[in-house]
Design a protein around this motif. Structure first.
Motif, PDB file in Angstrom:
ATOM      1  N   TYR A  32      10.954 -26.485  -0.263  1.00  0.00           N
ATOM      2  CA  TYR A  32      10.707 -27.929  -0.346  1.00  0.00           C
ATOM      3  C   TYR A  32      11.519 -28.721   0.679  1.00  0.00           C
ATOM      4  CZ  TYR A  32       8.324 -26.850  -4.658  1.00  0.00           C
ATOM      5  OH  TYR A  32       7.456 -26.332  -5.581  1.00  0.00           O
ATOM      6  N   ALA A  61      29.178 -20.201   7.705  1.00  0.00           N
ATOM      7  CA  ALA A  61      29.848 -19.497   6.607  1.00  0.00           C
ATOM      8  C   ALA A  61      30.720 -18.367   7.130  1.00  0.00           C
ATOM      9  CB  ALA A  61      28.804 -18.959   5.640  1.00  0.00           C
ATOM     10  N   ASN A  62      30.244 -17.730   8.195  1.00  0.00           N
ATOM     11  CA  ASN A  62      31.006 -16.610   8.764  1.00  0.00           C
ATOM     12  C   ASN A  62      32.058 -17.062   9.768  1.00  0.00           C
ATOM     13  OD1 ASN A  62      29.507 -14.853   7.264  1.00  0.00           O
ATOM     14  ND2 ASN A  62      27.951 -14.585   8.859  1.00  0.00           N
ATOM     15  N   GLU A  63      32.197 -18.401   9.829  1.00  0.00           N
ATOM     16  CA  GLU A  63      33.195 -18.986  10.733  1.00  0.00           C
ATOM     17  C   GLU A  63      32.980 -18.594  12.174  1.00  0.00           C
ATOM     18  OE1 GLU A  63      37.140 -18.366   9.403  1.00  0.00           O
ATOM     19  OE2 GLU A  63      36.884 -19.595   7.624  1.00  0.00           O
ATOM     20  N   LYS A  75      35.579 -35.272   6.565  1.00  0.00           N
ATOM     21  CA  LYS A  75      36.845 -35.405   5.831  1.00  0.00           C
ATOM     22  C   LYS A  75      37.649 -36.603   6.309  1.00  0.00           C
ATOM     23  CE  LYS A  75      36.930 -30.514   4.882  1.00  0.00           C
ATOM     24  NZ  LYS A  75      37.354 -29.215   5.374  1.00  0.00           N
ATOM     25  N   GLU A 117      14.602 -24.249   0.087  1.00  0.00           N
ATOM     26  CA  GLU A 117      14.108 -23.933   1.437  1.00  0.00           C
ATOM     27  C   GLU A 117      12.637 -24.328   1.543  1.00  0.00           C
ATOM     28  OE1 GLU A 117      16.516 -21.743   3.293  1.00  0.00           O
ATOM     29  OE2 GLU A 117      15.502 -22.886   4.843  1.00  0.00           O
ATOM     30  N   PRO A 166      13.096 -23.514   9.900  1.00  0.00           N
ATOM     31  CA  PRO A 166      13.823 -23.090   8.696  1.00  0.00           C
ATOM     32  C   PRO A 166      14.718 -21.881   8.965  1.00  0.00           C
ATOM     33  CG  PRO A 166      11.571 -23.623   8.128  1.00  0.00           C
ATOM     34  CD  PRO A 166      11.677 -23.714   9.619  1.00  0.00           C
ATOM     35  N   GLU A 184       3.972 -33.602  -1.804  1.00  0.00           N
ATOM     36  CA  GLU A 184       4.217 -33.086  -0.460  1.00  0.00           C
ATOM     37  C   GLU A 184       3.721 -31.645  -0.347  1.00  0.00           C
ATOM     38  OE1 GLU A 184       8.099 -34.187  -1.754  1.00  0.00           O
ATOM     39  OE2 GLU A 184       8.939 -32.554  -0.593  1.00  0.00           O
ATOM     40  N   LEU A 185       3.826 -30.938  -1.473  1.00  0.00           N
ATOM     41  CA  LEU A 185       3.363 -29.552  -1.487  1.00  0.00           C
ATOM     42  C   LEU A 185       1.840 -29.517  -1.410  1.00  0.00           C
ATOM     43  CD1 LEU A 185       4.410 -26.649  -1.861  1.00  0.00           C
ATOM     44  CD2 LEU A 185       3.869 -26.897  -4.272  1.00  0.00           C
ATOM     45  N   GLU A 214      36.673 -41.367   1.339  1.00  0.00           N
ATOM     46  CA  GLU A 214      35.818 -41.452   0.161  1.00  0.00           C
ATOM     47  C   GLU A 214      35.108 -42.795   0.108  1.00  0.00           C
ATOM     48  OE1 GLU A 214      37.651 -42.127  -3.516  1.00  0.00           O
ATOM     49  OE2 GLU A 214      35.624 -42.569  -4.204  1.00  0.00           O
ATOM     50  N   ARG A 273      23.535 -21.857   8.898  1.00  0.00           N
ATOM     51  CA  ARG A 273      24.372 -21.849   7.696  1.00  0.00           C
ATOM     52  C   ARG A 273      25.196 -20.568   7.597  1.00  0.00           C
ATOM     53  NH1 ARG A 273      20.281 -24.148   4.131  1.00  0.00           N
ATOM     54  NH2 ARG A 273      19.956 -22.103   3.220  1.00  0.00           N
ATOM     55  N   LYS A 274      24.552 -19.483   7.930  1.00  0.00           N
ATOM     56  CA  LYS A 274      25.268 -18.196   7.889  1.00  0.00           C
ATOM     57  C   LYS A 274      26.384 -18.195   8.908  1.00  0.00           C
ATOM     58  CE  LYS A 274      21.617 -15.202   6.221  1.00  0.00           C
ATOM     59  NZ  LYS A 274      20.487 -14.429   6.689  1.00  0.00           N
ATOM     60  N   ARG A 315      17.803 -23.009  10.604  1.00  0.00           N
ATOM     61  CA  ARG A 315      18.718 -23.665   9.663  1.00  0.00           C
ATOM     62  C   ARG A 315      19.509 -22.611   8.872  1.00  0.00           C
ATOM     63  NH1 ARG A 315      17.046 -29.216   8.849  1.00  0.00           N
ATOM     64  NH2 ARG A 315      14.978 -29.459   9.717  1.00  0.00           N
ATOM     65  N   ARG A 316      18.766 -21.590   8.440  1.00  0.00           N
ATOM     66  CA  ARG A 316      19.409 -20.524   7.667  1.00  0.00           C
ATOM     67  C   ARG A 316      20.474 -19.819   8.508  1.00  0.00           C
ATOM     68  NH1 ARG A 316      14.745 -19.194   5.081  1.00  0.00           N
ATOM     69  NH2 ARG A 316      14.145 -17.869   6.810  1.00  0.00           N
ATOM     70  N   VAL A 376      24.038 -18.426  -0.093  1.00  0.00           N
ATOM     71  CA  VAL A 376      25.018 -17.673   0.714  1.00  0.00           C
ATOM     72  C   VAL A 376      26.430 -18.123   0.357  1.00  0.00           C
ATOM     73  CG1 VAL A 376      25.797 -17.226   3.072  1.00  0.00           C
ATOM     74  CG2 VAL A 376      23.354 -17.350   2.572  1.00  0.00           C
ATOM     75  N   ARG A 415      38.777 -22.779   2.071  1.00  0.00           N
ATOM     76  CA  ARG A 415      37.496 -22.124   1.848  1.00  0.00           C
ATOM     77  C   ARG A 415      36.691 -22.768   0.725  1.00  0.00           C
ATOM     78  NH1 ARG A 415      35.387 -19.605   5.800  1.00  0.00           N
ATOM     79  NH2 ARG A 415      33.925 -18.782   4.276  1.00  0.00           N
ATOM     80  N   GLU A 456      29.282 -15.897  -1.223  1.00  0.00           N
ATOM     81  CA  GLU A 456      30.589 -15.838  -0.573  1.00  0.00           C
ATOM     82  C   GLU A 456      31.701 -16.147  -1.572  1.00  0.00           C
ATOM     83  OE1 GLU A 456      31.928 -19.185   1.808  1.00  0.00           O
ATOM     84  OE2 GLU A 456      31.861 -17.865   3.537  1.00  0.00           O
ATOM     85  N   TYR A 468      16.888 -40.064  -5.235  1.00  0.00           N
ATOM     86  CA  TYR A 468      15.536 -40.178  -5.781  1.00  0.00           C
ATOM     87  C   TYR A 468      14.888 -41.504  -5.384  1.00  0.00           C
ATOM     88  CZ  TYR A 468      11.993 -41.201  -9.264  1.00  0.00           C
ATOM     89  OH  TYR A 468      10.834 -41.588  -9.877  1.00  0.00           O
TER      90      TYR A 468
END
Lengths: 398, 1083
Positions: A57, B183-185, B130, A55, B172, B656-657, B149, B179-180, B175-176, A65, A125, A69, B518
């Motif tokens: 970087y 994940a929680n559909e 897919k 996160e 950020p 970058e940091l 593929e 994602r949640k 984004r989080r 998560v 899943r 899960e 890279y």
């Protein structure tokens, strides 16, 4: 009214397979579970640290998560394993094995290719890696095959070796030599536990090593496998490894840098170069040990290794307490499963053996590994805690 | 199965634990230093802090050259594609359609494209990953994939996800959250809906912001394009503002291609073990199935071919530009004996060995203090990789091919020959010639030895080295093609790809595959220089609105600026100042031992005080690659004083940091700036002298002047104070008039004040010095006369040495001879000299010796020709004596040497000339030696020199009389024959004697303050019709008069000088007395 333990059981087929009431809860080896779950929790801590680093970087490679899960999703497998009844498992062992083999056979047909190998079957899943299930299949079927033999005669060896060799060959063909190699110590260990003579096994091991060396020497193995051996041999000293760091030894080099950078006390959670630069391939799966070693240092990593070995010893100890032969062999197999993964994974990361991809159970991310890990753990403690009538010879030996 | 069985198992596990912990201890504790250093290297950001080069200023502190902190505009493609809406749309579409969507193509439909991307849903992208189809807005769609593929649907979907989130400026936290939610559909209609809900906006509001961001990005780019077009090369290319944006889009496309090319090249090299440029593209593309590379970069076959062609062209160019100089440098560094021949074999082997082997071999050779040897490099480039690179296998190996290419490495090659004969034999082999034998071979070997050892000649060696490399390459191509044909013949059907080309082995592709991210990041982060001299507005815009111009940045840099070059005005004294250049290959290679030590120290994970001190020492000693050093002129000569040394700053943490959070500063070695160089030059006088030379005038009589010279003048002017400080040193031409290096020096812009080109006698300007010396040392009677008389049909001459006057000057004494520059008189006078006296005369006035402008002795970079043969002058007959008296043939001089001699004559002290008043932070001391000429002799000569200008018969009177100048000067003209053109060679006549003409003297005549010398190179007009007019033009310049006025005002009263008792005051008093005596004598 008491019933004879040998009376034919009644009830639904589900109850014949899993049962709450047959588990002697007080005899469940909570130490095993406590150590295993501690290791799993530690693994989650490291994955979380990786996620945080990503996160920070602005990367998105690691997803805590998702891993959490997966843990939540697969954890019931431990409970299921805990409730599985030994007799049902023994009787259904062929079914378990056949399912595992069928899944392996399905891989070339419907499997997904990643990193040049076809190993995964996509499920809603998570993606299933049948080779992981195959390990459990081998443990169960070997336990079943060794249930009735003490390997006194040469012909007694044929069936167990053939049963172990089939999935091993199918996995090796994927190609996934690393996973196939984990089956070898499981098989050897279970053969030993079943009564095989040590010198015969040593001879076998020696034969395997010689055959392997010959295969590499005479080019029978895949070129990339030979190259991994060459890379390993060419990178035994730090100077050699550094010289070859941008070539074939890239992965080995990155792992070594991370581990070596840990020093005595480590760099701190999420603070290592592995997370900062993120050049270490597979750092959340096969190379997670390198991340742990860097962040916890020699002291922490040694402690963690000791804890892991404790889990293995506890499992062996649990196995030694089981009177029923089949269950004892399964529990032993589970102990060997953890031991073989630990030693192969850590040896690869430490450069003791050539590079190969093997997860570190309870730490590496990945649904299949977690599923099999939890299931096998559940089976190990569950089978040991079941009160099952048994007429096998071990039941009367002591 | 008993419990006893577990004991051994547990023991085995415990043993395993011990082994693991022991190994862990070895790596983490014993080898910690090594690995920590490597780790530090992976995340360490170090930057060299360049020193500031000292300025060069004139005597009044005005800048002539100085380092200025300036800026350059750079472009980082990775930042652009990730953060600029246009870049995000283009790359998202490229990912969706699996082909490179161009900027020009995308910009027309940018807003709808951005909207359709934002309207995608995570689930739709998951389906796409897919292999499913994807509906885009506006009726567009991406068809389902038949092979997800192969078509890398998952990776493409991940890219699209990233760019969509970039377009909608996800935080950020968002984004989080996303994602949640996934994940929680949770049902997510689209990315834009998700953002709208989270930001509590309507969908239309978010889309409106997206529209504004996208159109704003295009407007910003258009503005940037206009600013970039305002200056420099782009201005001409894009003088139409309407095309500016299109031009910038074209450049974006070019940068993108460049990054892709570099990524492709690196991935290819990592997988193959050699660069694509080392193989003929026709061979490589016909043989290898490179679909894997095409897939990674979403390239079609044409793009792949263009890349291969470009890389090959790049390699071919690098042979002459890089490989040859590098090899020559290696040879020069090898001991100057037959080991250089061995080094040549080693270098040739290195040119055809895998890069990693060469690096290792060089390290080893450096450690062992020897050149690389062929034995260090057993593997052959390309050929040794092919058998393990492709799936196809042939039973027999590749030894034949390798031997064919590297046969010279076999011990039997050239057995019995000496090393240079082996080199000659190899040359013949590579050239495909029959190998010479015996004498022919020995002769060829001797030639190699001569140019490589006895008398190093890079010019001779370079074409041979290049030819050998190209011949080796031709061999390599032939053998590679042959081996690939063999592999084709051996290949089973499944070892060929869909295009019937050789498939690469999966592990090789996997090796490249695991490094794609890279390499892409690394190459994408390397900046391109967009504008080296950006206008202020551009710098301000990019600095103030950084986020709006993602990818573009302003980076400070040091630039050497010549003073007063604004408004198109030429830099004064440019030829004298010289130039800067990067260190050549040899100089860099000489520093490699230090550099290796420096690298070692920089890589160390921890350093103690001693290490830090050593680091500082090494930074002070080592030149930065690309560092500008003085290579010529004053910049070159005074480079050690002008240069400082670099500093170094290092911080831990990714770059970058460090940029985002400031990083952690671990090491801070201060740079030490160079010292300023204070010259004696006066900027005004220098400029005046240059102007005069560039706009010369000649004799008003068109029949007597040289119009051709006036149109293309070649010459020099020197102005100096009488005590030797150079005030101006100007030369023409100021710019090259022909291409180097074949141009004649006449056409080249070089400093001529210190140089002797071709044959450069001072002519009659030398006569005063001969006269003065003869008066003192030969007992010349100034009243002694010589008859200068015309001889029928042959003009006036003395024993064959002609006088300028056809009919002769008649009877002339010394004064008259100097006034009218009578050659007969000085031929007679020259006759009185023997060789030793001539040498003594020359040495008295410093001819043949360095003038002293180089205070630190011999150093490279700034050339002064001194004509050292003066010390060993031997007359070879009468003619040379006669010529010596007239400053002809046997005498040579630079303008500055004449200037110094005049200073001596004017003051009685021969000064060391100074051009630097202060260097390296300390004053350059003045020095002077008493002139071994009596005041009486000097005054006699000075008097005559005054008459040269003041007397109507004087050779300079027409241009330099007091009425012309407003002050009296003491001068002497001179014309020295240079060469006679053959008949018909000149438009001016059948035969024309070309000459150098001079005039030198000082002013005011009786109170010398300024010495001047004017020199015209290769003209047909005599000094009286050429140089004197140029001198008039110079002496009438306002700058000179102003300088003179300032000097006069600053001159102390006679009484003050006398009070100090200084030699100068004594000399003046002596001179005054002598002048009075002489006046009496004449009466």
């Amino acid at each position: 009214m008491s019933t004879s333990p040998f009376a034919r059981e009644r009830g639904s087929s589900l109850e014949r397979a899993v049962s709450l009431r047959h588990v002697r809860w007080l005899e469940v080896d909570w130490h095993v579970l406590a150590v295993a779950l501690s290791l799993c929790a530690l693994g989650l801590v490291f994955v979380h640290a990786m996620d945080e680093a990503d996160e920070y970087y602005l990367r998105g490679d690691i997803d805590f998560v998702k891993q959490l899960e997966r843990v939540i999703l697969t954890f019931p497998a431990l409970l299921v394993g805990l409730l599985v009844r030994p007799r049902w498992l023994r009787r259904s062992s062929w079914l378990v094995f056949v399912v595992a083999v069928i899944l392996l056979l399905l891989v070339p047909l419907v499997g997904e290719v990643r990193n040049g190998a076809r190993r995964w079957i996509q499920l809603p899943r998570f993606d299933l890696q049948p080779s992981e299930l195959a390990k459990l299949g081998v443990i169960v079927i070997l336990a079943r095959a060794l249930y009735t033999t003490r390997l006194k005669r040469a012909k007694d060896w044929i069936v167990p070796l053939a049963l172990a060799g089939l999935p091993m060959g199918l996995v090796a063909l994927q190609p996934d030599l690393g996973t196939a190699m984990t089956i070898v110590p499981i098989t050897l260990g279970m053969l030993y536990a079943a009564g095989a003579r040590m010198r015969v096994l040593f001879g076998g091991v020696l034969l395997v090593v010689l055959l392997g060396a010959g295969a590499v020497r005479f080019g029978v193995v895949h070129e990339y496998q030979a190259q991994r051996v060459d890379t390993w041999l060419d990178a035994l000293t730090p100077e050699q490894l550094i010289e070859n760091k941008n070539g074939t030894a890239f992965h080995t080099y990155q792992a070594r840098v991370a581990i070596g950078n840990g020093g005595w006390l480590g760099t701190g959670l999420g603070q290592g170069v592995a997370n900062e630069a993120a050049h270490l391939p597979e750092r959340e799966t096969d190379s997670i040990f390198a991340v742990i070693a860097e962040e916890t240092g020699f002291v922490g990593t040694s402690g963690l290794l000791a804890l892991y070995v404790l889990l293995v010893i506890l499992l062996f100890n649990t196995a030694s307490q089981v009177r029923e032969r089949f269950s004892r062999l399964v529990v032993t197999g589970v102990g060997l499963y953890f031991a073989s993964h630990l030693f192969i994974n850590v040896s690869v990361n430490l450069g003791l053996v050539p590079m190969t991809g093997v997860p570190l159970p309870l730490f590496s991310t990945g649904g299949s590994s977690l599923l099999v890990t939890f299931l096998s753990l559940g089976l190990a403690v569950g089978l040991a805690a079941h009160r099952e009538p048994s007429l096998d010879e071990d039941a009367f030996r002591e | 199965m008993g419990r006893g069985r577990f004991g051994p198992l547990i023991a085995l596990v415990a043993l395993g634990l011990v082994v693991l912990v022991a190994r862990l201890f070895q790596i983490q504790v014993l080898e910690h230093g090594v690995w920590a250093a490597e780790a530090a290297d992976l995340v360490r950001s170090g930057s060299v802090v360049p020193f500031r080069r000292g300025a060069i200023v004139d005597a009044r502190g005005r800048d002539l050259a100085y380092d200025r902190r300036t800026f350059q505009v750079e472009f980082c493609y990775r930042d652009f594609r990730r953060s600029n809406p246009l870049g995000a749309v283009v790359h998202a579409q490229s990912a969706l359609f699996a082909r490179p969507v161009g900027y020009a193509e995308a910009i027309g439909e940018l807003v709808p494209a951005a909207r359709s991307l934002a309207s995608l849903s995570p689930s739709a992208l998951a389906t796409f990953a897919k292999g499913g189809g994807l509906a885009l807005g506006g009726g567009r769609a991406v068809a389902p994939s038949s092979d997800p593929e192969l078509e890398q649907c998952a990776a493409r979907a991940a890219d699209v996800r990233f760019y969509v989130q970039s377009l909608l400026q996800f935080t950020p936290a968002e984004r989080r959250e996303l994602r949640k939610a996934i994940a929680n559909e949770r049902e997510i209609v689209s990315y834009v809906d998700f953002v709208a809900e989270r930001r509590r906006q309507t969908r239309d509001e978010v889309l409106g912001e997206l529209d504004a961001a996208v159109t704003g990005a295009v407007q910003d780019l258009a503005r940037l394009a206009a600013l970039l077009s305002a200056e420099g090369e782009r201005r001409a290319a894009r003088n139409d503002p309407a095309t500016a944006l299109a031009g910038l889009l074209g450049e974006l496309e070019a940068w993108r291609s460049r990054v892709e090319d570099e990524v492709a090249s690196e991935l290819f090299a990592r997988a193959a073990g050699f660069g694509i440029g080392r193989l003929d593209p026709r061979t490589a593309l016909a043989a290898f199935d490179l679909e894997w590379l095409q897939r990674v970069l979403a390239w079609d076959a044409d793009r792949l071919a263009a890349w291969a062609e470009r890389e090959r062209a790049e390699w071919t160019r690098s042979v002459a530009e890089w490989s040859v100089p590098a090899i020559l440098a290696e040879l020069q560094l090898a001991p100057a004996d037959e080991r250089r021949a061995d080094a040549w074999f080693g270098e040739l082997a290195a040119a055809f060995a895998p890069a990693e082997d060469v690096v290792a071999a060089r390290k080893r050779a450096l450690r062992e203090e020897r050149p690389v040897a062929p034995g260090d490099l057993p593997r052959a480039l390309v050929l040794d990789e092919l058998d393990s690179l492709v799936e196809a296998e042939c039973a027999d190996g590749f030894a034949d091919a390798r031997d064919a290419l590297f046969g010279f490495r076999r011990p039997e090659f050239g057995a019995g020959l000496d090393p240079w004969e082996r080199v000659a034999a190899l040359e013949a082999d590579l050239d495909g010639e029959a190998r010479p034998v015996d004498a022919a071979l020995a002769a060829r070997a001797a030639e190699w030895r001569k140019h490589a050892v006895d008398d190093w000649s890079g010019e001779w060696l370079a074409p041979r080295v290049e030819r050998a490399l190209l011949a080796g390459d031709a061999l390599l191509q032939r053998e590679a093609a042959r081996e690939l044909d063999r592999l084709f013949a051996c290949a089973a059907p499944d070892e060929l790809g869909a295009t019937r080309k050789l498939l690469w082995r999966a592990p090789r592709i996997a090796l490249a595959g695991e490094q794609v991210a890279y390499v892409q990041k690394d190459r994408g982060n390397r900046p391109f220089v967009v504008e080296e001299a950006p206008p202020y507005e551009l710098v301000e815009t990019l600095s103030r609105y950084r986020t709006r111009f993602a990818g573009f940045s302003v980076r400070p840099r040091e630039e050497r600026v010549r003073g007063f070059d604004a408004a198109g005005e030429r830099t004064p004294a440019a030829l004298l100042l010289g130039g800067l250049g990067e260190l050549d290959m040899l100089a860099l290679k000489r520093q490699r031992r230090d550099r290796a030590e420096l690298d070692e120290l920089l890589r160390a994970s921890s350093r103690d005080e001693q290490d830090t001190r050593r680091l500082a020492e090494l930074f002070a000693r080592i030149d930065r690659p690309g560092e500008k050093r003085g290579t010529s002129g004053l910049e070159g000569y005074f480079d050690p004083e002008l240069s400082g040394h670099d500093g170094y700053r290092e911080s831990r943490g990714l770059q970058e940091l460090a940029e985002r959070d400031g990083g952690r500063r671990d090491l801070d070695l201060e740079a030490r700036d160079g010292h300023d160089l204070v010259l004696t030059l006066d900027l005004d006088l220098q400029r005046a002298a240059e102007w005069v030379l560039e706009h010369p005038v000649g004799d008003p009589d068109p029949d007597r002047r040289d119009d051709a010279w006036l149109a293309r003048p070649v010459g020099a002017i020197v102005l100096a104070t009488v005590d030797g400080d150079v005030l101006a040193a100007a030369s023409v031409p100021l710019e090259d008039r022909a291409e180097r290096p074949l141009a004649r020096h006449h056409d080249l812009a070089v400093d001529r004040t210190l140089r002797l080109f071709d044959h450069q006698p001072p002519g009659s300007v030398f006569k005063p010095f001969v006269a003065a010396w003869a008066l003192d040392h030969l007992g010349l009677d100034p009243t002694r006369t010589v008859l200068c008389q015309g001889v029928a049909g042959d003009g006036a001459n003395y024993k064959g040495l002609h006088c300028a006057s056809t009919y002769g000057h008649g009877v002339v004494d010394l004064e008259q001879a100097l006034k009218v520059s009578c050659n007969c008189y000085f031929a007679w006078l020259g006759e009185q000299f023997d060789s030793a006296q001539a040498v003594a005369c020359l040495q008295t006035f410093g001819f043949g010796s360095p003038t002293g402008v180089k205070p630190f002795g011999a150093r490279p970079g700034w050339r002064e020709d001194s004509w050292p043969q003066a010390a060993t002058l031997e007359f070879q007959g009468l003619r040379q004596r006669l010529s010596f008296g007239n400053g002809l043939a046997v005498v040579q001089s630079t303008p500055l040497q004449v200037t110094r001699a005049l200073c001596g004559l004017a003051t009685g002290e021969l000064p060391a000339m100074r051009i630097a008043a202060e260097a390296g932070g300390a004053p350059v001391p003045k020095s002077a030696a008493p002139l071994e000429i009596s005041p009486r002799a000097r005054q006699l000569v000075i008097r005559a020199m005054q008459l040269v200008a003041s007397d109507p018969k004087g050779t300079a009177h027409a241009a330099l009389s007091e009425s012309d100048l407003g002050f009296e000067v003491a001068v002497k003209t001179g014309s020295a024959d240079y060469k006679a053109l053959p008949k018909g060679a000149s438009a001016d006549g059948p035969t024309k004697v070309r000459k150098h003409t001079w005039i030198g003297g000082w002013l005011p005549a009786n109170d010398p303050k300024l010495v001047f010398v004017v020199f015209e190179f290769d003209t047909v007009a005599t000094a009286s019709h050429g140089a004197v007019w140029l001198a008039q033009e110079l002496l009438q310049r306002e700058e000179l008069r102003a300088w003179l006025a300032a000097q006069t005002a600053a001159t102390p009263e006679v009484g003050e000088d006398a009070a100090t008792g200084s030699p100068a005051a004594d000399t003046s008093a002596d001179d005054a007395a002598t002048a009075a005596n002489l006046a009496e004598e004449r009466r």
